[in-house]
Design an enzyme around this catalytic site. Structure first.
Site, PDB file in Angstrom:
ATOM      1  CB  SER A 209      -0.954  -0.050   1.198  1.00 41.47           C
ATOM      2  OG  SER A 209      -1.977   0.896   1.085  1.00 41.47           O
ATOM      3  CG  ASP A 370      -7.087  -3.094  -3.738  1.00 35.29           C
ATOM      4  OD1 ASP A 370      -7.846  -2.110  -3.570  1.00 35.29           O
ATOM      5  OD2 ASP A 370      -5.851  -3.023  -3.582  1.00 35.29           O
ATOM      6  CG  HIS A 404      -5.664  -2.325  -0.121  1.00 36.66           C
ATOM      7  ND1 HIS A 404      -5.150  -1.749  -1.263  1.00 36.66           N
ATOM      8  CD2 HIS A 404      -4.975  -1.774   0.918  1.00 36.66           C
ATOM      9  CE1 HIS A 404      -4.201  -0.880  -0.933  1.00 36.66           C
ATOM     10  NE2 HIS A 404      -4.075  -0.887   0.378  1.00 36.66           N
TER      11      HIS A 404
END
Length: 429
Positions: A209, A370, A404
């Site tokens: 991320s 995601d 995610h």
């Protein structure tokens, strides 16, 4: 398909077909594993704080008055201290204010509120990831660390962590950015240490991320000769080339009500609040926020920020400090593998019919992605990085029905992510 295009696909198919045998063989040869340095995602790095004589609750953090911080001598855990907040809910607004950043016009940089000093916990290790909340461990590389250890990696020997103060963000060259610059210097030293400890082998950077955005800025800001000497491979998980639409929901929060980061005046003050906003290079003129009066595209984000209540100075800082970094996201010129999840409903358009941005959207139009990063942002990696002539080796993997966080925590996706790290070990590029 020409030979050059077919080669990465062939490598992908071979790695996937032979994964169980491949993992087993490398697990028996741990001394040949290249060192790995992990950069976690947003909110996954622990922060300590201490108060100096300059601290004045009345002006800097009013909610910290009345003895709320009584007994806090020396360093104490500021983020993420779930235990303290459960035992004393009065700390919640106070801790939120202590986390807040202020902008110093004279120095042209972000800093803590006056009288508050902070530090990142356990830099160089993975022990600073996550919090005292077991539920957060999966989203903060906990399972990934275990999976890497299962194939031969050992904390402090060939496995290292680079937690960072997630409130700060990269800035364009020449602009003051003290805290983030300090992080980059520490990361440089950590990479060199990891390499030296492992016989001079270059390092594999693995990120999740926001960690990917920071790592991209780190690598591209390093001399090319240094990159080629110390970085063997960059494995970037759950990061697109152009951010995500869901981050435009400034007026509402999906965070738990006991989470200090659900305080709008706290998160809005972070330099990183703008880091992953949709990039005009990726989203173009597509309407991302819709009202009766007008639509906002990625090109219109400055106007949108004004509409949701940011000051003129804050908008100007987005334009001058954040947008150049967003538009400059690109090829690191080291071998790179991007791993993302798809098949999860992901906000694509936010609808506020009456232009009231203070609450939940009236409607959210979902697309693929995601859950946070849109598929358009993922596919743009192939163009902005893969097609760049300076990028000799690039591979993008999309994991179906993976969120995610699931990329680094779900069993099937996690196995495939580890296989990419192992493939990076043996790849000759």
């Amino acid at each position: 398909m020409d030979g050059q295009a077919a080669k990465p696909l062939l490598l992908l198919l071979v790695a996937w077909a032979s994964w169980p045998i491949f993992v087993g063989s490398l697990a028996l040869e741990a001394d040949r594993l290249h060192p790995v340095v992990l950069l976690p995602g947003y909110g996954c790095s622990q922060l300590d704080a201490r108060l100096t004589g300059e601290f004045d609750p009345a002006s800097a953090a009013p909610s910290c008055g009345g003895g709320v911080l009584e007994g806090k001598k020396g360093w104490f855990r500021l983020w993420n201290n779930r235990t303290a907040l459960q035992e004393d809910p009065a700390l919640l607004p106070c801790y939120a204010e202590l986390l807040r950043l202020v902008y110093d016009p004279a120095g042209g940089d972000n800093r803590n509120v006056p009288g508050v000093e902070t530090r990142v916990v356990a830099f160089g290790t993975t022990r600073g990831f996550g919090s005292d909340d077991p539920a957060s461990k999966n989203g903060c590389m906990g399972k990934l660390v275990q999976a890497l250890e299962a194939v031969g990696y050992t904390e402090g020997e060939n496995l290292f962590g680079a937690p960072y103060d997630f409130r700060y963000a990269p800035a364009p060259p020449g602009q003051a950015n003290r805290e983030f610059s300090c992080f980059l210097s520490r990361l440089t030293a950590l990479v060199e240490h990891a390499s030296e400890r492992n016989g001079g082998m270059p390092v594999i950077l693995v990120t999740h991320s926001l960690g990917g955005i920071n790592a991209d800025a780190f690598i591209r800001g390093s001399p090319l000769s240094w990159r080629r000497r110390f970085v063997k491979h960059f494995v970037m998980a759950s990061t697109g080339a152009g951010g995500g639409v869901f981050l435009l929901r400034f007026g509402s929060s999906t965070s738990p009500p006991t989470d200090p980061l659900s305080f709008a005046n706290t998160t809005r003050s972070f330099a990183s609040a703008f880091s992953a906003l949709p990039s005009p290079r990726v989203f173009g003129d597509a309407p991302l926020v819709v009202t009766r009066a007008r639509n906002y595209s990625a090109h219109d984000i400055p106007e949108y920020l004004r509409a949701v209540g940011f000051s003129g100075d804050e908008v100007a800082r987005y334009v001058t400090r954040v947008l150049p970094v967003t538009l400059g996201f690109g090829a690191p010129a080291v071998p790179m593998t991007c791993v993302n999840g798809v098949g999860t409903p992901t906000p694509e358009t936010l609808v506020y019919w009456d232009g009231d941005f203070g609450g939940q959207p009236d409607e959210v139009v979902y697309g693929d992605g995601d859950g946070g990063v849109n598929v358009a942002s993922m596919l743009a990696l192939n163009v902005l990085i893969g097609a760049d002539p300076v990028q000799d080796y690039f591979k993008s993997r999309l994991f179906r029905n993976t969120s995610h966080v699931g990329v680094i925590s779900d069993g099937f996706a996690l196995e495939r992510l580890v296989s990419e790290v192992l493939e990076a070990n043996r790849a000759i590029v």
